[in-house]
Design a protein around this motif. Structure first.
Motif, PDB file in Angstrom:
ATOM      1  N   ASN A   8      28.441  70.579  10.275  1.00  9.03           N
ATOM      2  CA  ASN A   8      28.025  70.271   8.905  1.00  9.03           C
ATOM      3  C   ASN A   8      27.100  71.331   8.295  1.00  9.03           C
ATOM      4  N   ILE A   9      27.477  72.623   8.442  1.00  9.59           N
ATOM      5  CA  ILE A   9      26.582  73.672   7.945  1.00  9.59           C
ATOM      6  C   ILE A   9      26.795  73.920   6.447  1.00  9.59           C
ATOM      7  N   GLU A  10      25.698  74.249   5.803  1.00 11.35           N
ATOM      8  CA  GLU A  10      25.707  74.641   4.401  1.00 11.35           C
ATOM      9  C   GLU A  10      24.990  75.983   4.282  1.00 11.35           C
ATOM     10  N   THR A  11      25.605  76.907   3.564  1.00 14.01           N
ATOM     11  CA  THR A  11      25.040  78.241   3.375  1.00 14.01           C
ATOM     12  C   THR A  11      25.086  78.582   1.895  1.00 14.01           C
ATOM     13  N   LEU A  46      31.803  83.088   9.363  1.00 11.93           N
ATOM     14  CA  LEU A  46      31.538  83.969  10.504  1.00 11.93           C
ATOM     15  C   LEU A  46      30.129  84.541  10.450  1.00 11.93           C
ATOM     16  N   LYS A  47      29.699  84.957   9.258  1.00 16.80           N
ATOM     17  CA  LYS A  47      28.342  85.511   9.125  1.00 16.80           C
ATOM     18  C   LYS A  47      27.276  84.468   9.441  1.00 16.80           C
ATOM     19  N   SER A  48      27.542  83.226   9.096  1.00 19.43           N
ATOM     20  CA  SER A  48      26.592  82.152   9.396  1.00 19.43           C
ATOM     21  C   SER A  48      26.510  81.909  10.901  1.00 19.43           C
ATOM     22  N   ILE A  49      27.639  82.027  11.585  1.00 21.57           N
ATOM     23  CA  ILE A  49      27.652  81.852  13.042  1.00 21.57           C
ATOM     24  C   ILE A  49      26.890  82.975  13.728  1.00 21.57           C
ATOM     25  N   LEU A  52      24.173  86.667  10.447  1.00 23.59           N
ATOM     26  CA  LEU A  52      24.068  87.615   9.332  1.00 23.59           C
ATOM     27  C   LEU A  52      23.740  86.917   8.018  1.00 23.59           C
ATOM     28  N   GLU A  53      23.982  85.610   7.943  1.00 28.07           N
ATOM     29  CA  GLU A  53      23.592  84.808   6.788  1.00 28.07           C
ATOM     30  C   GLU A  53      22.829  83.584   7.278  1.00 28.07           C
ATOM     31  N   LYS A  54      21.828  83.181   6.522  1.00 24.03           N
ATOM     32  CA  LYS A  54      21.009  82.034   6.893  1.00 24.03           C
ATOM     33  C   LYS A  54      21.727  80.725   6.549  1.00 24.03           C
ATOM     34  N   VAL A  55      21.705  79.806   7.486  1.00 27.61           N
ATOM     35  CA  VAL A  55      22.226  78.457   7.270  1.00 27.61           C
ATOM     36  C   VAL A  55      21.090  77.589   6.733  1.00 27.61           C
ATOM     37  N   LYS A  56      21.363  76.889   5.643  1.00 28.08           N
ATOM     38  CA  LYS A  56      20.308  76.050   5.039  1.00 28.08           C
ATOM     39  C   LYS A  56      20.201  74.706   5.755  1.00 28.08           C
ATOM     40  N   THR A  57      21.347  74.084   6.023  1.00 24.62           N
ATOM     41  CA  THR A  57      21.352  72.812   6.762  1.00 24.62           C
ATOM     42  C   THR A  57      22.504  72.831   7.757  1.00 24.62           C
ATOM     43  N   GLY A  58      22.426  71.935   8.726  1.00 21.27           N
ATOM     44  CA  GLY A  58      23.447  71.867   9.756  1.00 21.27           C
ATOM     45  C   GLY A  58      23.038  72.641  10.999  1.00 21.27           C
ATOM     46  N   SER A  59      23.925  72.660  11.995  1.00 21.56           N
ATOM     47  CA  SER A  59      23.583  73.298  13.263  1.00 21.56           C
ATOM     48  C   SER A  59      24.799  73.996  13.872  1.00 21.56           C
ATOM     49  N   ILE A  60      24.522  75.008  14.698  1.00 20.81           N
ATOM     50  CA  ILE A  60      25.553  75.777  15.390  1.00 20.81           C
ATOM     51  C   ILE A  60      25.156  75.870  16.859  1.00 20.81           C
ATOM     52  N   GLU A  66      21.716  75.804  21.108  1.00 21.79           N
ATOM     53  CA  GLU A  66      21.641  75.924  19.653  1.00 21.79           C
ATOM     54  C   GLU A  66      21.283  77.353  19.261  1.00 21.79           C
ATOM     55  N   ILE A  67      22.084  77.907  18.347  1.00 20.38           N
ATOM     56  CA  ILE A  67      21.863  79.282  17.892  1.00 20.38           C
ATOM     57  C   ILE A  67      21.717  79.346  16.377  1.00 20.38           C
ATOM     58  N   THR A  68      21.502  78.212  15.738  1.00 16.98           N
ATOM     59  CA  THR A  68      21.396  78.184  14.281  1.00 16.98           C
ATOM     60  C   THR A  68      20.343  79.182  13.803  1.00 16.98           C
ATOM     61  N   ASN A  69      20.771  80.111  12.965  1.00 16.18           N
ATOM     62  CA  ASN A  69      19.900  81.137  12.374  1.00 16.18           C
ATOM     63  C   ASN A  69      19.262  82.083  13.401  1.00 16.18           C
ATOM     64  N   LYS A  70      19.861  82.159  14.580  1.00 12.79           N
ATOM     65  CA  LYS A  70      19.416  83.169  15.543  1.00 12.79           C
ATOM     66  C   LYS A  70      19.826  84.534  15.011  1.00 12.79           C
ATOM     67  N   PRO A  71      18.953  85.544  15.047  1.00 11.77           N
ATOM     68  CA  PRO A  71      19.303  86.872  14.504  1.00 11.77           C
ATOM     69  C   PRO A  71      20.539  87.463  15.169  1.00 11.77           C
ATOM     70  N   ALA A  72      21.267  88.282  14.413  1.00 12.96           N
ATOM     71  CA  ALA A  72      22.553  88.815  14.880  1.00 12.96           C
ATOM     72  C   ALA A  72      22.424  89.600  16.176  1.00 12.96           C
ATOM     73  N   HIS A  73      21.357  90.378  16.337  1.00 14.27           N
ATOM     74  CA  HIS A  73      21.235  91.163  17.569  1.00 14.27           C
ATOM     75  C   HIS A  73      21.036  90.265  18.784  1.00 14.27           C
ATOM     76  N   GLN A  74      20.538  89.053  18.567  1.00  6.46           N
ATOM     77  CA  GLN A  74      20.366  88.121  19.680  1.00  6.46           C
ATOM     78  C   GLN A  74      21.662  87.388  20.012  1.00  6.46           C
ATOM     79  N   THR A  75      22.454  87.052  18.998  1.00 12.69           N
ATOM     80  CA  THR A  75      23.733  86.397  19.296  1.00 12.69           C
ATOM     81  C   THR A  75      24.662  87.352  20.044  1.00 12.69           C
ATOM     82  N   THR A  76      24.540  88.635  19.761  1.00  8.33           N
ATOM     83  CA  THR A  76      25.329  89.628  20.495  1.00  8.33           C
ATOM     84  C   THR A  76      24.964  89.623  21.971  1.00  8.33           C
TER      85      THR A  76
END
Length: 235
Positions: A8-11, A46-49, A52-60, A66-76
């Motif tokens: 249920n993510i919103e960006t 994809l950018k939200s996952i 690269l883009e901030k998720v306002k609500t929801g979770s990944i 949980e990696i919601t809003n984890k910086p891109a270099h960390q998800t790599t």
């Protein structure tokens, strides 16, 4: 095992809502494709996952973490690789330097060399172009380089955004053959692609996104036979 779970993510881009409650999942070993028209929200998903883009609500969640809003270099670093739309290679760097950038966190020279040879096995043309600057190569070669750079991190999940865009049909076939091969070798694939028929043909499952919302999902083969999908994306 579910490797990626989106709840249920919103960006938003400023005051404009791009994703409206997106929920989807990707199981380990699958090819899952996300199709939709231009501006539907595919790339934003994809950018939200990848962070690269901030998720306002929801979770990944990735591998139940949980990696919601984890910086891109960390998800790599945790096993996700994102090949963005438009390739985004380093145009002024050579093929070898681009691949080395993909292995930025790997310290062992032997591991880097082993992974580079793996990439050259998939894309022999890159070995021939090893000292050529990325920006001087053809579109197809740049796409191969972008995928190769992502593979240098040895990801468990590879996210590909429009890998066939702007490429000649024969190169498109090569790219999709490589995607199949990577999946057969154990890499889970999340594929965003405007060439809906090609994408659904190789996908285990697919999602259809319209105006930032998932409107349909199912097996790739079933979606190909769906009259609405055929009329909207396959005609």
């Amino acid at each position: 095992m579910t490797i990626l779970q989106i709840n249920n993510i919103e960006t938003y881009y400023g005051g404009i809502q791009a994703l409206r409650g997106i929920s989807m999942d990707v199981k380990k070993g699958e090819i899952v494709t996300l199709i939709g028209s231009n501006g539907a929200g595919k790339s934003t998903t994809l950018k939200s996952i990848s962070g690269l883009e901030k998720v306002k609500t929801g979770s990944i969640f990735y591998k139940e973490q949980e990696i919601t809003n984890k910086p891109a270099h960390q998800t790599t670093l945790i096993g996700m690789a994102h090949v963005p739309e438009g390739r985004k290679i380093f145009a002024t760097l050579t093929v070898k330097e681009n691949l080395l950038m993909g292995a930025f966190s790997v310290s062992k020279k032997s591991v880097i060399e082993e992974r580079m040879e793996m990439v050259f096995g998939l894309f022999p043309i890159l070995k021939k172009r090893i000292d050529q600057k990325g920006g001087t190569m053809s579109g197809g070669e740049q796409q191969m380089l972008a995928i190769g750079r992502a593979l240098m991190m040895k990801p468990d999940l590879l996210m590909l955004d429009e890998p066939s865009m702007g490429l000649a049909p024969i190169i498109v076939e090569q790219i999709f053959d490589i995607i199949r091969q990577l999946n057969q070798e154990g890499i889970t694939i999340l594929l965003v692609e405007q060439n809906a028929y090609q994408a659904l043909s190789i996908a285990h499952r697919g999602y259809v996104i319209q105006n930032g919302e998932i409107v349909l999902s199912g097996k790739g083969t079933d979606l190909i036979e769906n009259d609405e999908i055929r009329e909207a994306y396959l005609a």
